[in-house]
Design a protein around this motif. Structure first.
Motif, mmCIF file in Angstrom:
data_model
loop_
_atom_site.group_PDB
_atom_site.id
_atom_site.type_symbol
_atom_site.label_atom_id
_atom_site.label_comp_id
_atom_site.label_asym_id
_atom_site.label_seq_id
_atom_site.Cartn_x
_atom_site.Cartn_y
_atom_site.Cartn_z
ATOM 1 N N UNK B 38 38.134 39.387 17.251
ATOM 2 C CA UNK B 38 37.460 40.347 18.193
ATOM 3 C C UNK B 38 37.373 39.416 19.683
ATOM 4 N N UNK B 39 37.124 38.111 19.451
ATOM 5 C CA UNK B 39 36.780 37.294 20.742
ATOM 6 C C UNK B 39 38.332 37.410 21.608
ATOM 7 N N UNK B 40 39.431 37.193 20.770
ATOM 8 C CA UNK B 40 40.761 37.330 21.552
ATOM 9 C C UNK B 40 41.088 38.546 22.098
ATOM 10 N N UNK B 41 40.465 39.626 21.396
ATOM 11 C CA UNK B 41 40.627 41.102 22.096
ATOM 12 C C UNK B 41 39.969 41.097 23.281
ATOM 13 N N UNK B 42 38.427 40.524 23.158
ATOM 14 C CA UNK B 42 37.820 40.493 24.368
ATOM 15 C C UNK B 42 38.318 39.964 25.464
ATOM 16 N N UNK B 43 39.013 38.748 25.234
ATOM 17 C CA UNK B 43 39.664 37.816 26.412
ATOM 18 C C UNK B 43 40.696 38.690 26.872
ATOM 19 N N UNK B 44 41.633 39.456 25.947
ATOM 20 C CA UNK B 44 42.855 39.915 26.651
ATOM 21 C C UNK B 44 42.424 41.218 27.451
ATOM 22 N N UNK B 45 41.555 41.909 27.063
ATOM 23 C CA UNK B 45 40.819 43.305 27.375
ATOM 24 C C UNK B 45 40.526 42.616 29.006
ATOM 25 N N UNK B 46 39.392 41.783 29.053
ATOM 26 C CA UNK B 46 38.873 41.403 30.173
ATOM 27 C C UNK B 46 39.984 40.743 31.167
ATOM 28 N N UNK B 47 40.763 39.904 30.751
ATOM 29 C CA UNK B 47 41.760 39.615 31.768
ATOM 30 C C UNK B 47 42.831 40.684 31.887
ATOM 31 N N UNK B 48 43.083 41.692 31.452
ATOM 32 C CA UNK B 48 43.991 42.798 31.859
ATOM 33 C C UNK B 48 42.979 43.583 32.942
ATOM 34 N N UNK B 49 41.832 43.955 32.655
ATOM 35 C CA UNK B 49 40.882 44.529 33.592
ATOM 36 C C UNK B 49 40.716 43.721 34.969
ATOM 37 N N UNK B 50 40.571 42.284 34.663
ATOM 38 C CA UNK B 50 40.439 41.555 35.920
ATOM 39 C C UNK B 50 41.672 41.582 36.792
ATOM 40 N N UNK B 51 43.053 41.520 36.055
ATOM 41 C CA UNK B 51 44.110 41.634 36.854
ATOM 42 C C UNK B 51 44.175 42.857 37.655
ATOM 43 N N UNK B 52 43.921 43.974 37.070
ATOM 44 C CA UNK B 52 43.775 45.118 37.637
ATOM 45 C C UNK B 52 42.777 45.286 38.940
ATOM 46 N N UNK B 53 41.759 44.873 38.487
ATOM 47 C CA UNK B 53 40.402 44.998 39.627
ATOM 48 C C UNK B 53 40.941 43.936 40.747
ATOM 49 N N UNK B 54 41.375 42.629 40.678
ATOM 50 C CA UNK B 54 41.538 41.750 41.513
ATOM 51 C C UNK B 54 42.904 41.659 42.151
ATOM 52 N N UNK B 55 43.979 42.286 41.419
ATOM 53 C CA UNK B 55 45.302 42.068 42.083
ATOM 54 C C UNK B 55 45.932 43.560 42.332
ATOM 55 N N UNK B 56 46.040 44.316 41.133
ATOM 56 C CA UNK B 56 46.705 45.703 41.496
ATOM 57 C C UNK B 56 46.139 46.656 42.384
ATOM 58 N N UNK B 57 44.921 46.884 41.727
ATOM 59 C CA UNK B 57 43.932 47.897 42.633
ATOM 60 C C UNK B 57 43.900 47.650 44.070
ATOM 61 N N UNK B 58 43.477 46.584 44.259
ATOM 62 C CA UNK B 58 43.417 46.114 45.936
ATOM 63 C C UNK B 58 44.671 46.576 46.647
ATOM 64 N N UNK B 59 45.823 46.038 45.975
ATOM 65 C CA UNK B 59 47.119 46.352 46.607
ATOM 66 C C UNK B 59 47.318 47.839 46.965
ATOM 67 N N UNK B 60 47.039 48.564 45.861
ATOM 68 C CA UNK B 60 47.374 49.962 45.471
ATOM 69 C C UNK B 60 46.354 50.689 46.868
ATOM 70 N N UNK B 61 45.170 50.021 46.719
ATOM 71 C CA UNK B 61 44.105 50.679 47.842
ATOM 72 C C UNK B 61 44.635 50.604 49.288
ATOM 73 N N UNK B 62 45.445 49.268 49.620
ATOM 74 C CA UNK B 62 45.728 48.907 50.777
ATOM 75 C C UNK B 62 47.033 49.754 51.053
#
Lengths: 457, 155
Positions: B38-62
């Protein structure tokens, strides 16, 4: 290549700035009835309709199953042949009363999620479709059972209006949507299947009630083929392409299957219809031989994928879906047998396997996931601390109801022998199965109401 | 990976694998292993969300100018999913099988509905609007996601 126009129409406004999720939800719902840009669309939970919209369809549908069980109890020899008035009435109580109502309710819920298409004016459209389809199912089944032309015509008219209203609203939503993936395309094919099934049904109603001169048996076979595969089968497949890999954590369906299956079904049905209505004797026989392998292919692929699930201890819903796929495969084989064997058992067995074992099973299993999730979702959206899904729908009654469903299937097959005692047992079991389904779903709705009430909302 | 849709969808499936591993071990009562998975799942999920929130979404919004559009809704769902994950971690810490099963079912359906919206609608929109910078973007996101990968999932 998608046109620029479509993508622009899809994207302009998702929401108003500076609003919280709840205000946003009200805004989205309010906008649906207001004069807003055709492009306004949401990717949010809030774009989904109020809970009572799908719930009203899901709670009404099992009542038609109960009615079918009670009818079989009263007319236990109804399944002796596919052509008895009783068998025709039972078929339409299940296909129109149960299946069509659930499918309407589910599509209103999932079109925004899987196809980015919101049904416009959802509340009045849902109320209209529900009223027309329910009353149409009652009238049609009564008309078929009693041989009353006026009821048949009323049923055909009401159902035709329900389908037109739904298709019109869905077409507006899909037209605005730019989603182009396979599931969106297959949903459109399923809606074409629904339109053709309905149109053929209305011609059959006119033939039975007003003596319209048409090849009755050929048309009835085409109506059944379009309903089973063009509408129900493609809709089930389009749902499965997404739901099975995601919720059972399996590999994806093979790309060639998802790409070609539904268009191939549509093409074969069109070819069969053209040959059949063109008067070709060979053409009328060719349909089942082309369609059955397609049904087998879908069922086998789904069973193969399900064996590769990464989830532990498959639950009752998983087993029921496996049984549904086996039933669809067995039903396809019985439909083939019916083309060359004279005995009346084979077509009835095909109908029982595909409709009860296949569709009723798959739909029940899906309802047990959809209804508690929607209850949970709407509580969460209302900022109420929601019990988890297994508290909203406990495992034990669901498991027992699905076990009863599995027991009912062989009883219905026995009833296809035409023996009254077998029909009575099957009728009793069908009544209990659908009554229990209704009780379980209503229990979830009542828990949702109670939690909302306790939170003071 | 030829598109952002494929890259992000592939990562969704990787997260699913970690979720299934935790569920399998919890069902067998192997709480320690389940906790690790579950710890690995949490890391994977948070990394995925983080990549979206920090990289993908801002570029899309821009690129689109839509700052209160689909990305805002997805961020809100990320918040709800993180809360559901915390409840799942609580259940595993208390070794409460019934609670774990109920929370796992709820999280899975919520997560998959979220994934469906992204895979069917948002990612294809990203591919369209960010076509010119797709390769660079995929590289940056792939690098971020690789940070959570590596460790072998308990079988």
């Amino acid at each position: 290549m998608r046109s620029k126009c479509a993508s622009v129409a899809y994207e302009p406004l998702y929401d108003r700035p500076g609003r919280g999720p709840l205000q946003r939800g009200r805004t989205m719902r309010g906008m649906q009835g207001a004069a807003v840009s055709a492009g306004q669309r949401s990717l949010s939970y809030e774009a989904t309709p109020p809970f009572h919209v799908p719930l009203s369809f899901f709670l009404a549908a099992p009542l038609f199953g109960v009615a079918a069980g009670l009818y079989l109890l009263a007319q236990p020899e109804a399944l002796a042949s596919r052509w008895t008035p009783g068998a025709l009435a039972l078929t339409h109580l299940v296909t129109v009363g149960f299946m069509l109502l659930v499918m309407f309710g589910a599509l209103m819920q999932v079109l925004p999620v899987v196809a980015g298409a919101s049904v416009p004016a959802i509340r009045p459209v849902a109320a209209g479709v529900h009223g027309l389809a329910s009353s149409g199912a009652i009238a049609l089944a009564s008309g078929l059972a009693a041989g009353r032309p006026v009821l048949l015509q009323a049923g055909g008219g009401l159902l035709g209006a329900a389908i037109l209203l739904f298709l019109g609203a869905a077409a507006v939503g899909l037209h605005r949507s730019a989603a182009s993936r396979v599931t969106g395309r297959d949903l459109r094919i399923a809606l074409i299947g629904l339109a053709v099934t309905g149109a053929l049904g209305i011609v059959l109603v006119l033939a039975l009630s007003r003596g319209l001169a048409v090849p009755l048996v050929e048309l009835a076979n085409l109506h059944a083929g379009w309903g089973w595969l063009g509408w129900g089968g493609v809709l089930l497949a389009a749902t499965s392409w997404v739901v099975v890999p995601m919720f059972q954590i399996t590999p994806s369906y093979p790309a060639w299957l998802t790409r070609f299956w539904a268009p191939l079904v549509l093409a074969v049905l069109a070819l069969w219809s053209a040959l059949g209505l063109g008067g070709s004797a060979a053409g009328t026989r060719i349909g089942p031989w082309l369609l059955a392998p397609l049904a087998l292919c879908f069922a086998a692929a789904t069973l193969w994928l399900m064996r590769r699930t990464r989830r532990p201890h498959p639950d009752a819903g998983f087993r029921t879906l496996q049984l549904a796929m086996l039933s669809i495969a067995a039903g396809a084989l019985c439909a083939l047998a019916a083309t060359s064997l004279e005995h009346g058992f084979w077509p009835v067995a095909a109908g029982v396997l595909v409709l009860h074992g296949g569709f009723v099973g798959a739909i029940s299993a899906m309802l047990y996931k959809i209804v508690p999730f929607l209850a949970w979702l709407h509580l969460t959206q209302a900022r109420v601390k929601a019990p988890n899904m297994k508290k909203l729908l406990p495992d034990a009654p669901m498991r027992r109801q699905l076990l009863l469903h599995a027991i009912t299937l062989p009883a219905l097959l026995a009833a296809a022998s035409g023996h009254a005692w077998a029909g009575r047992i099957a009728g009793l079991l069908v009544t209990a199965e659908f009554g229990w389904l209704l009780a379980n779903l209503a229990g979830t709705a009542l828990r949702w109401r109670r939690v909302m009430g306790e939170s003071g909302r | 990976m030829s598109t952002l849709t494929e890259l992000m969808t592939h990562d969704h499936r990787q997260c699913d694998e970690a979720f299934a591993s935790a569920e399998r071990h919890a069902r067998r009562g192997e709480w320690e292993v389940a906790h690790a998975a579950l710890g690995m799942f949490a890391r994977a999920l948070n990394t995925h969300f983080g990549a979206e929130e920090a990289i993908l979404f801002p570029r899309f919004e821009q690129a689109t100018g839509m700052t209160h559009g689909p990305t805002m809704v997805m961020r809100e769902e990320h918040r709800e999913l993180r809360a559901a994950l915390a409840r799942l971690q609580q259940a595993i810490a208390e070794r409460d099988m019934d609670e774990y099963a109920g929370e796992a079912e709820t999280l899975l359906i919520m997560l998959q509905q979220h994934n469906m919206k992204e895979e069917n609608i948002l990612y294809p929109m990203c591919d369209r609007h960010l076509q010119a910078q797709r390769e660079d973007l995929a590289l940056a996101i792939g690098h971020e996601l690789a940070g959570a990968a590596g460790a072998e999932l308990p079988q």
